[in-house]
Design an enzyme around this catalytic site. Structure first.
Site, mmCIF file in Angstrom:
data_model
loop_
_atom_site.group_PDB
_atom_site.id
_atom_site.type_symbol
_atom_site.label_atom_id
_atom_site.label_comp_id
_atom_site.label_asym_id
_atom_site.label_seq_id
_atom_site.Cartn_x
_atom_site.Cartn_y
_atom_site.Cartn_z
ATOM 1 N N ARG A 265 38.442 39.869 5.003
ATOM 2 C CA ARG A 265 37.029 39.499 5.144
ATOM 3 C C ARG A 265 36.546 38.846 3.852
ATOM 4 O O ARG A 265 37.226 38.856 2.830
ATOM 5 C CB ARG A 265 36.175 40.715 5.504
ATOM 6 C CG ARG A 265 36.324 41.894 4.556
ATOM 7 C CD ARG A 265 35.403 43.067 4.963
ATOM 8 N NE ARG A 265 35.725 44.242 4.173
ATOM 9 C CZ ARG A 265 36.486 45.265 4.593
ATOM 10 N NH1 ARG A 265 36.992 45.258 5.805
ATOM 11 N NH2 ARG A 265 36.736 46.280 3.789
ATOM 12 N N GLU B 31 41.014 26.936 1.928
ATOM 13 C CA GLU B 31 42.163 27.599 2.541
ATOM 14 C C GLU B 31 42.101 29.061 2.119
ATOM 15 O O GLU B 31 41.877 29.360 0.940
ATOM 16 C CB GLU B 31 43.478 26.968 2.048
ATOM 17 C CG GLU B 31 43.658 25.515 2.451
ATOM 18 C CD GLU B 31 43.724 25.318 3.966
ATOM 19 O OE1 GLU B 31 44.259 26.203 4.662
ATOM 20 O OE2 GLU B 31 43.222 24.282 4.437
ATOM 21 N N HIS C 30 40.121 50.289 -12.023
ATOM 22 C CA HIS C 30 39.339 49.173 -12.570
ATOM 23 C C HIS C 30 39.854 48.813 -13.958
ATOM 24 O O HIS C 30 39.967 47.641 -14.312
ATOM 25 C CB HIS C 30 37.853 49.556 -12.649
ATOM 26 C CG HIS C 30 37.232 49.829 -11.309
ATOM 27 N ND1 HIS C 30 37.449 49.012 -10.222
ATOM 28 C CD2 HIS C 30 36.408 50.820 -10.875
ATOM 29 C CE1 HIS C 30 36.784 49.490 -9.180
ATOM 30 N NE2 HIS C 30 36.151 50.593 -9.542
ATOM 31 N N SER D 70 29.856 43.001 -6.634
ATOM 32 C CA SER D 70 28.953 42.412 -5.642
ATOM 33 C C SER D 70 27.590 43.105 -5.689
ATOM 34 O O SER D 70 27.456 44.213 -6.214
ATOM 35 C CB SER D 70 29.547 42.545 -4.236
ATOM 36 O OG SER D 70 29.471 43.890 -3.794
ATOM 37 N N ASP E 8 40.399 42.737 -5.067
ATOM 38 C CA ASP E 8 40.142 43.982 -4.337
ATOM 39 C C ASP E 8 41.325 44.944 -4.452
ATOM 40 O O ASP E 8 42.469 44.514 -4.626
ATOM 41 C CB ASP E 8 39.863 43.648 -2.858
ATOM 42 C CG ASP E 8 39.159 44.793 -2.142
ATOM 43 O OD1 ASP E 8 38.631 45.698 -2.811
ATOM 44 O OD2 ASP E 8 39.149 44.769 -0.893
ATOM 45 N N GLY E 9 41.031 46.230 -4.350
ATOM 46 C CA GLY E 9 42.090 47.237 -4.258
ATOM 47 C C GLY E 9 42.279 48.105 -5.489
ATOM 48 O O GLY E 9 43.219 48.898 -5.544
ATOM 49 N N ASN E 10 41.399 47.981 -6.464
ATOM 50 C CA ASN E 10 41.525 48.811 -7.678
ATOM 51 C C ASN E 10 41.457 50.303 -7.361
ATOM 52 O O ASN E 10 42.227 51.101 -7.886
ATOM 53 C CB ASN E 10 40.389 48.509 -8.669
ATOM 54 C CG ASN E 10 40.458 47.100 -9.220
ATOM 55 O OD1 ASN E 10 41.452 46.407 -9.010
ATOM 56 N ND2 ASN E 10 39.410 46.684 -9.913
ATOM 57 N N LEU F 124 39.872 25.446 -19.122
ATOM 58 C CA LEU F 124 39.568 26.154 -17.873
ATOM 59 C C LEU F 124 38.116 26.632 -17.847
ATOM 60 O O LEU F 124 37.624 27.188 -18.828
ATOM 61 C CB LEU F 124 40.505 27.372 -17.747
ATOM 62 C CG LEU F 124 40.243 28.303 -16.566
ATOM 63 C CD1 LEU F 124 40.725 27.691 -15.258
ATOM 64 C CD2 LEU F 124 40.936 29.660 -16.770
HETATM 65 C C1 IPE Z 1 34.348 42.805 -2.647
HETATM 66 O O1 IPE Z 1 35.095 43.980 -2.584
HETATM 67 C C2 IPE Z 1 33.644 42.718 -3.961
HETATM 68 C C3 IPE Z 1 34.496 42.572 -5.137
HETATM 69 C C4 IPE Z 1 35.790 42.471 -5.162
HETATM 70 C C5 IPE Z 1 33.792 42.536 -6.377
HETATM 71 P P1 IPE Z 1 34.538 45.284 -1.862
HETATM 72 O O2 IPE Z 1 35.620 46.284 -1.961
HETATM 73 O O3 IPE Z 1 33.221 45.658 -2.400
HETATM 74 O O4 IPE Z 1 34.345 44.777 -0.372
HETATM 75 P P2 IPE Z 1 34.308 45.587 0.993
HETATM 76 O O5 IPE Z 1 33.282 46.666 0.817
HETATM 77 O O6 IPE Z 1 35.656 46.160 1.221
HETATM 78 O O7 IPE Z 1 33.944 44.572 2.022
HETATM 79 C C1 IPE Z 2 37.625 45.901 -6.351
HETATM 80 O O1 IPE Z 2 38.320 47.076 -6.081
HETATM 81 C C2 IPE Z 2 36.716 46.016 -7.544
HETATM 82 C C3 IPE Z 2 35.295 46.122 -7.239
HETATM 83 C C4 IPE Z 2 34.758 45.988 -6.065
HETATM 84 C C5 IPE Z 2 34.395 46.398 -8.350
HETATM 85 P P1 IPE Z 2 37.672 48.234 -5.203
HETATM 86 O O2 IPE Z 2 36.943 49.160 -6.125
HETATM 87 O O3 IPE Z 2 36.879 47.686 -4.104
HETATM 88 O O4 IPE Z 2 38.970 48.962 -4.671
HETATM 89 P P2 IPE Z 2 39.194 49.537 -3.206
HETATM 90 O O5 IPE Z 2 38.914 48.437 -2.247
HETATM 91 O O6 IPE Z 2 38.242 50.687 -3.044
HETATM 92 O O7 IPE Z 2 40.621 49.952 -3.202
HETATM 93 MG MG MG Z 3 37.321 47.169 -2.215
#
Ligand code: IPE
Ligand code: IPE
Ligand code: MG
Length: 249
Positions: A192, A205, A35, A63, A18-20, A129
């Protein structure tokens, strides 16, 4: 890396990458730039996991709910998947890595489906792997699919309702054949699960880090594993039982 206890490595690590988007926006760029850079972390972490000796690595890439993002972001992500998979398969194959994809793959565009099939076929005989990519995946989707499969078996007289046990349910999930993850990592400071492996994470964990996915590297993975190794996994027993291996304590 030398601080890791090689006898207590998690067999299966699952990561919510998460966080891209935020990483890119903090740099004044658009979300797709994030991304794009996230792929470098994937490469680095897959390599590191193989080197450390992790047997299963599951990466949450997209997702079911992510389909509701703006059309341009979804399209950009889809073409990034196709590009990345096609480009990376030769080196994954060379490194003896076996690829799997879990999720509602029927929803993917044709070229993505083809790329996934080819990648799965090419690496099917590999013994290193096992890299599991969750794509168009959600745990509730998976559970509903599994329940439908079991209900069908009951309807056909192949299974009695009272014979439905953990083993049948596990076998009907998309993760059939993989052990449950022992360590789940989520990057970028979100606490979450976001519909990821709800059943399989029962005793995992959980490890959360503020680091955004595009900045996540081997040293961060090692830190997470070291943290995992410092924990006492009790599975409902008492600390004393676990420490002495004595069920009666
Ligand atoms: C979860 O991240 C899905 C993936 C990392 C692929 P999201 O960024 O979509 O999740 P929420 O919306 O913050 O819960
Ligand atoms: C996770 O990064 C990658 C995907 C869900 C596809 P996000 O795109 O959710 O990045 P944030 O959470 O908005 O920073
Ligand atoms: Mg996200």
């Amino acid at each position: 890396m030398e601080n890791l206890d090689s006898k207590r490595l998690p067999k299966h690590i699952a990561i919510i990458m998460d966080g891209n988007g935020r990483w890119a926006q903090e740099k004044g760029q658009d979300r797709l730039y994030g991304h794009f850079h996230g792929v470098e972390s994937v490469r680095n972490i897959v390599e590191a996991a193989a080197e450390i000796g992790i047997k299963y690595l599951t990466l949450y890439a997209f997702s079911t709910e992510n389909w509701d993002r703006p059309a341009a972001e979804v399209a950009g992500l889809m073409s990034l998947f196709v590009d990345t998979i096609s480009k990376e398969v030769p080196s994954l194959h060379k490194n003896n890595i076996k690829l799997h994809f879990i999720g509602n793959l029927a929803l993917l565009p044709e070229d993505a489906k083809k790329a996934l099939e080819k990648a799965t076929e090419t690496t099917a005989g590999n013994t290193g792997l096992e890299l599991i990519i969750a794509l168009s995946y959600s745990s509730r989707w998976e559970l509903i699919e599994a329940i439908q499969k079991l209900a069908q078996q009951v309807k056909e007289g192949l299974l009695l309702p009272e014979d439905i046990k953990e083993a049948n349910l596990s076998a009907a999930l998309a993760t059939s054949g993989f052990p449950d993850p022992e360590l789940m990592i989520r990057t970028s400071g979100e606490y979450r699960i976001s519909n990821f492996l709800l059943y399989q994470l029962a005793y995992a964990e959980l490890y959360f880090t503020e680091t955004r996915w595009p900045d996540f590297r081997k040293k961060d993975l090692i830190e997470a594993i070291l943290d995992f190794q410092s924990r006492e996994r009790r599975f409902g027993k008492t600390g004393q039982q676990v420490q002495t291996n004595d069920e009666n304590k």
